[in-house]
Design a protein around this motif. Structure first.
Motif, short mmCIF file in Angstrom:
data_model
loop_
_atom_site.label_atom_id
_atom_site.label_comp_id
_atom_site.label_asym_id
_atom_site.label_seq_id
_atom_site.Cartn_x
_atom_site.Cartn_y
_atom_site.Cartn_z
N LEU A 155 0.81 -1.22 0.00
CA LEU A 155 0.00 0.00 0.00
C LEU A 155 0.84 1.27 0.00
CD1 LEU A 155 -2.67 -1.28 2.52
CD2 LEU A 155 -3.08 -0.78 0.11
N SER A 156 2.17 1.10 -0.01
CA SER A 156 3.03 2.29 0.08
C SER A 156 3.08 3.06 -1.23
CB SER A 156 4.44 1.89 0.53
OG SER A 156 5.04 1.09 -0.48
N SER A 215 1.01 3.30 -5.40
CA SER A 215 -0.06 2.77 -6.25
C SER A 215 0.48 1.71 -7.21
CB SER A 215 -0.74 3.90 -7.00
OG SER A 215 0.21 4.66 -7.71
N PHE A 237 0.47 -1.46 -5.28
CA PHE A 237 -0.92 -1.84 -5.01
C PHE A 237 -1.54 -2.50 -6.26
CE2 PHE A 237 -5.36 -0.19 -3.68
CZ PHE A 237 -5.61 -1.35 -2.99
N PHE A 253 -11.65 -2.11 -8.88
CA PHE A 253 -12.21 -0.82 -9.30
C PHE A 253 -11.23 -0.07 -10.18
CE2 PHE A 253 -12.67 3.75 -8.83
CZ PHE A 253 -13.96 3.93 -9.31
N ARG A 254 -9.98 -0.09 -9.75
CA ARG A 254 -8.91 0.63 -10.46
C ARG A 254 -8.80 0.12 -11.91
NH1 ARG A 254 -4.25 3.14 -7.93
NH2 ARG A 254 -5.50 2.73 -6.10
N TRP A 300 -11.78 1.31 -13.86
CA TRP A 300 -11.68 2.74 -14.19
C TRP A 300 -10.74 2.95 -15.40
CZ3 TRP A 300 -14.05 7.12 -12.32
CH2 TRP A 300 -13.53 8.35 -12.76
N ARG A 304 -12.37 4.39 -18.43
CA ARG A 304 -12.18 5.85 -18.43
C ARG A 304 -10.77 6.28 -18.84
NH1 ARG A 304 -16.82 8.41 -15.36
NH2 ARG A 304 -18.19 6.60 -15.26
N ALA A 315 -6.59 10.56 -14.41
CA ALA A 315 -7.47 10.60 -13.25
C ALA A 315 -8.91 10.76 -13.69
CB ALA A 315 -7.07 11.74 -12.34
N LEU A 327 -12.69 10.97 -6.27
CA LEU A 327 -13.17 9.77 -5.57
C LEU A 327 -12.03 9.12 -4.80
CD1 LEU A 327 -15.17 7.45 -4.99
CD2 LEU A 327 -14.58 6.51 -7.23
N VAL A 354 -16.60 13.29 -11.94
CA VAL A 354 -15.86 12.48 -10.98
C VAL A 354 -14.49 12.11 -11.55
CG1 VAL A 354 -15.85 10.36 -9.61
CG2 VAL A 354 -18.02 11.53 -10.08
N GLU A 355 -13.47 12.29 -10.75
CA GLU A 355 -12.12 11.87 -11.14
C GLU A 355 -11.59 10.87 -10.11
OE1 GLU A 355 -9.55 15.13 -12.01
OE2 GLU A 355 -10.99 16.04 -13.41
N PHE A 356 -10.72 9.99 -10.58
CA PHE A 356 -10.14 8.98 -9.69
C PHE A 356 -8.62 9.09 -9.73
CE2 PHE A 356 -8.51 4.58 -9.02
CZ PHE A 356 -8.94 4.42 -7.71
N PRO A 357 -8.02 9.85 -8.81
CA PRO A 357 -6.56 10.00 -8.83
C PRO A 357 -5.88 8.66 -8.57
CG PRO A 357 -7.61 11.64 -7.40
CD PRO A 357 -8.64 10.60 -7.71
N LEU A 358 -5.08 8.24 -9.54
CA LEU A 358 -4.56 6.87 -9.49
C LEU A 358 -3.46 6.66 -8.45
CD1 LEU A 358 -4.59 6.31 -13.34
CD2 LEU A 358 -5.91 4.97 -11.68
N GLU A 359 -2.89 7.76 -7.90
CA GLU A 359 -1.83 7.61 -6.89
C GLU A 359 -2.38 7.09 -5.57
OE1 GLU A 359 -2.44 10.43 -8.46
OE2 GLU A 359 -0.70 10.74 -9.76
N GLN A 360 -3.67 7.15 -5.36
CA GLN A 360 -4.23 6.80 -4.05
C GLN A 360 -4.07 5.31 -3.75
OE1 GLN A 360 -8.71 6.44 -3.86
NE2 GLN A 360 -8.49 7.60 -5.77
N THR A 361 -3.90 4.99 -2.46
CA THR A 361 -3.87 3.59 -2.04
C THR A 361 -4.85 3.35 -0.89
OG1 THR A 361 -1.99 3.99 -0.55
CG2 THR A 361 -1.49 3.19 -2.78
N ASN A 407 0.83 9.36 0.26
CA ASN A 407 0.09 9.07 -0.98
C ASN A 407 -1.22 9.81 -1.04
OD1 ASN A 407 1.81 7.31 -2.28
ND2 ASN A 407 1.06 5.52 -1.18
N TYR A 458 -7.62 18.92 -5.19
CA TYR A 458 -9.09 18.86 -5.27
C TYR A 458 -9.78 19.59 -4.11
CZ TYR A 458 -8.39 15.32 -8.83
OH TYR A 458 -8.02 14.67 -9.98
#
Lengths: 493, 250
Positions: A431-432, A434, A437, A481-482, A485, A489, A493, B10, B38-45, B66, B74
């Motif tokens: 999780l450190s 993306s 992950f 989900f990723r 997306w 999409r 982002a 999101l 809606v946007e999904f920033p891919l860096e999120q964990t 992260n 945002y």
């Protein structure tokens, strides 16, 4: 000859709290006791409902909580000053003050004081401090019988048992169990219970009253704790519901009070806030039935020899820890025990401490340290649901403090390479970032493809067993989900 | 509609991303239906709560970094979890202080103030309680501990549920008591966890509901795992997925 034969008082269970296994193991034993589950559900449910009603009557309840928190914080911040003032006031009132660094010192002081009076028995007011230092057993070893006079403490003592709740120590017993204990034990230690004893509460209370009466009238020395000790006036305060405390505090000629140093309050005006917070939080009553306050010795009235033993026993260590010191605000009301869903299921004995429940889980490992299995496990004996903080009259942030205690325990084990440390290291890596992950997700999604058509997994071997022994585990989906997306999409982002 | 032109980031949460993708998809559906971008920033964990609450603060700090990196740009960051949103708000400042990183602490303060639970975004920001949902089933709602006591979403989920067309919303006995999940508590103290969850499942069954709904999938995985083992015939569903249902399907 066994040591049992020469005892003056009923023997408690063998073994020590510190020697107990970790919480999860004790809890499993307690959970299997269906009678206990039923008793606790009924008792905690009743007292919870009463508290909610009584608190709802006070529109300024939140302000009172804030005041209680502020007064305790101020007192603890200047505890060195207030303790010296308390000693001066007590001495001025004719009391003798003794300082004890730990349980052994406190017990030695009390034993010597009792021996000096030439008696072999004392009557006791319900006191958590004396439970904490195991005073009764220290007296027993010195040939002195300590008789508990609080009804629930009497039930615990006669039952060869340990308290399981701060306020209601026999909460794990129901009335038919109490009847059996009284019938079997009272005759061995004094006035017997009537042979036609029923399990009606009034009848049981009458038997206890008769049994205790001869002890009250005979006793030359009483031992108490104190709910509050007021520095300005040297006043000690005992808050109780039955009047047994009043008997102990007024009848015998010598009174010894064992008081934790954190019980100090600066002034009588400060006491007002706590006399409003405590009864509604603990028993769900508007005001407390018996509140005894005394200023040392009053010639010709009440005890003519008054001792106060001020104990540290780990408290200054707690005070030194910014993440832990809020636990010293505790006024022992038990609201956190009564609301706690974990306590409600397992009761107090699983916690291996005279302070069970949420407050015990943060206070005990601080007072005793985190070297034993039980003390290491106590900070984890909570779901962190937060109900305890909501009801705490002095706003102790128990969930946050449990998290800090967990950090302390985990930190002490950081060089140990076990299952948990490995799992955390792997998950931490995953999780450190993306990128990590996503890689882990792609592996996880394979499971769904390997076992198509399954929605859940049933019982699995270790290490999944603790989850799947009773709970099915949903299968991971075939697409995260990723991934969805990105597919639908695009990469941005 | 109300939210024309509003851009929302999101925060899917790690457990939803891997195990329950239907929930963040439903958030996208509902927010887009209401006119948001809606946007999904891919860096999120992850919010790091699992590490923090197990005592491993150092392992949680990279997750805080992260989070800040992913969401810094945002104004509205929305997560379908009272627990994860609560952890961001309540624990990220403490973790930044633990890392002794003042720059991170300053960033955290900014991002935390813009982080919302899904129900807060709908009710407080968009000012909507009727999101056009249709769900003709008997439903009971469990207000998860962290949504109520950490994220403090109050009665917003009930406001939203009460406006769903066709719903038969029935009260859950002892609703305010914890289900016993508790993160790693569920495996460190499995017997107590299951005892608590068993009582919760019993209360759910007593309502005769077809669906148990919450705003946290982790709690649902625990209660749902018990219900599934018991073959109780009660389905579990995240609130966002319920709200995504309309008369013409999802």
């Amino acid at each position: 000859m066994s040591s049992e034969a020469v005892r003056r008082t009923p023997a408690p269970p063998t073994g020590t709290y510190i020697g107990m296994p970790k919480f999860a193991k004790n809890a499993k034993v307690q959970l299997a006791d269906q009678q206990l589950r039923k008793n606790l559900r009924k008792a905690t449910g009743t007292i919870r409902a009463k508290r909610v009603d009584r608190v709802a009557e006070v529109p300024e309840w939140e302000e009172l909580r804030l005041a209680g928190e502020a007064i305790k914080n101020r007192t603890l911040r200047h505890l060195d000053t207030y303790l010296v003032q308390l000693e001066e006031s007590l001495v001025r009132n004719g009391a003798k003050v003794h300082w004890a660094r730990d349980a052994a010192e406190a017990n030695a002081i009390v034993v010597e004081l009792v021996k000096a009076k030439g008696v072999d028995e004392v009557v006791k007011v319900k006191s958590m401090a004396t439970q904490e230092i195991d005073l009764n057993e220290a007296l027993e070893e010195a040939g002195i019988a300590a008789w508990e006079t609080d009804l629930a403490e009497l039930i615990v003592q006669l039952g060869h048992d340990r308290p399981s709740h701060i306020l209601v120590p026999a909460i794990h017993r129901n009335r038919s169990e109490v009847r059996e204990i009284f019938l079997r034990e009272m005759k061995l230690y004094g006035t017997p219970a009537p042979t036609d004893l029923t399990d009606e509460p009034v009848v049981l209370a009458a038997a206890a009253r008769t049994h205790l009466r001869e002890k009250f009238l005979r006793a030359k020395v009483a031992i108490s704790g104190a709910n509050f000790a007021i520095a300005e006036t040297g006043t000690l305060v005992v808050v109780e519901s039955e009047g047994n405390g009043r008997m102990c505090l007024t009848l015998p000629d010598t009174l010894i009070s064992v008081v934790g140093i954190e019980k100090t309050l600066p002034t009588v005006a400060d006491l007002e806030v706590f006399m409003r917070l405590l009864p509604r939080s603990s028993t769900g009553e508007r005001m407390n039935p018996y509140t005894s306050m005394w200023n040392g010795v009053t010639p010709g009235d009440g005890p003519q020899e008054v001792h106060v033993v001020l104990i540290d026993n780990g408290r200054t260590k707690v005070l030194a820890d910014p993440d832990g010191r809020a636990a010293l605000r505790c006024i022992r009301c038990s609201a956190c025990l009564n609301i706690c869903p974990v306590y409600e299921r397992v009761g107090g004995h699983a916690y291996g401490s005279v302070y069970p429940g949420p407050i015990g889980a943060v206070l005990t490992p601080q007072l005793r340290g985190t070297t034993s299995d039980i003390d290491k496990s106590l900070p984890f004996a909570s779901t962190l649901c937060g109900a305890c903080f909501e009801v705490c009259p002095v706003r102790i942030p128990i969930p946050d403090m449990l998290v800090h205690m967990r950090h302390k325990v985990a930190d002490e084990k950081r060089h140990h390479v076990g299952v948990e440390q490995t799992a955390i290291a792997v998950a931490g890596w995953a999780l450190s970032s993306s990128k990590h992950f996503e890689l882990v997700q792609r592996v996880a999604m394979l499971a769904g493809r390997v076992l198509p058509g399954r929605t859940h997994l049933g019982p699995l071997p270790w290490p999944a067993a603790p989850w799947t022994n009773a709970r099915d585990l949903p299968m991971p989906p075939t697409e995260s989900f990723r991934a969805w997306w990105k597919r639908t999409r695009g990469e941005s982002a | 509609m109300h939210a024309e032109g509003l851009t929302v980031a999101l925060f899917a949460t790690c457990i939803n991303d891997v195990m329950f993708p239907g929930t963040p998809k439903a958030v996208v559906t509902v927010l887009e239906r209401l006119g948001c971008t809606v946007e999904f920033p891919l860096e999120q964990t992850c919010c790091g709560q699992m590490f923090t609450n197990t005592g491993y603060f150092d392992a949680a700090v990279p997750d805080v970094r992260n989070y800040v990196k992913a969401f810094a740009g945002y104004d509205y960051i929305v997560g379908p979890s009272g627990s994860c949103v609560g952890a961001v708000r309540h624990q990220h400042p403490m973790l930044a202080a633990h890392a002794k990183d003042e720059g991170l602490a300053a960033e955290v303060d900014k991002v935390v103030a813009r982080t919302y639970d899904f129900t807060e975004m709908l009710v407080d920001v968009l000012g909507v309680t009727d999101v056009g949902a249709y769900f003709p089933h008997r439903v009971t709602y469990h207000p998860t501990c962290h949504s109520v006591r950490v994220a403090k979403v109050g009665d917003k989920p009930y406001q939203l549920l009460s406006k769903v067309k066709g719903i038969d919303l029935v009260p859950l006995p002892d609703a305010d008591q914890c289900c016993g999940f508790g993160g790693t508590f569920s495996v460190k103290n499995p017997d107590v966890s299951v005892a608590m969850g068993g009582d919760k499942a019993r209360h759910v069954a007593s309502t005769g509901a077809e669906y148990l709904v919450t705003g946290d999938n982790a709690c649902l995985m625990h209660i749902g795992g018990l219900l599934h083992r018991q073959n109780a015939g009660i389905k579990t569903l995240h609130l966002a997925e319920l709200l995504a249902h309309t008369e013409s399907g999802i």
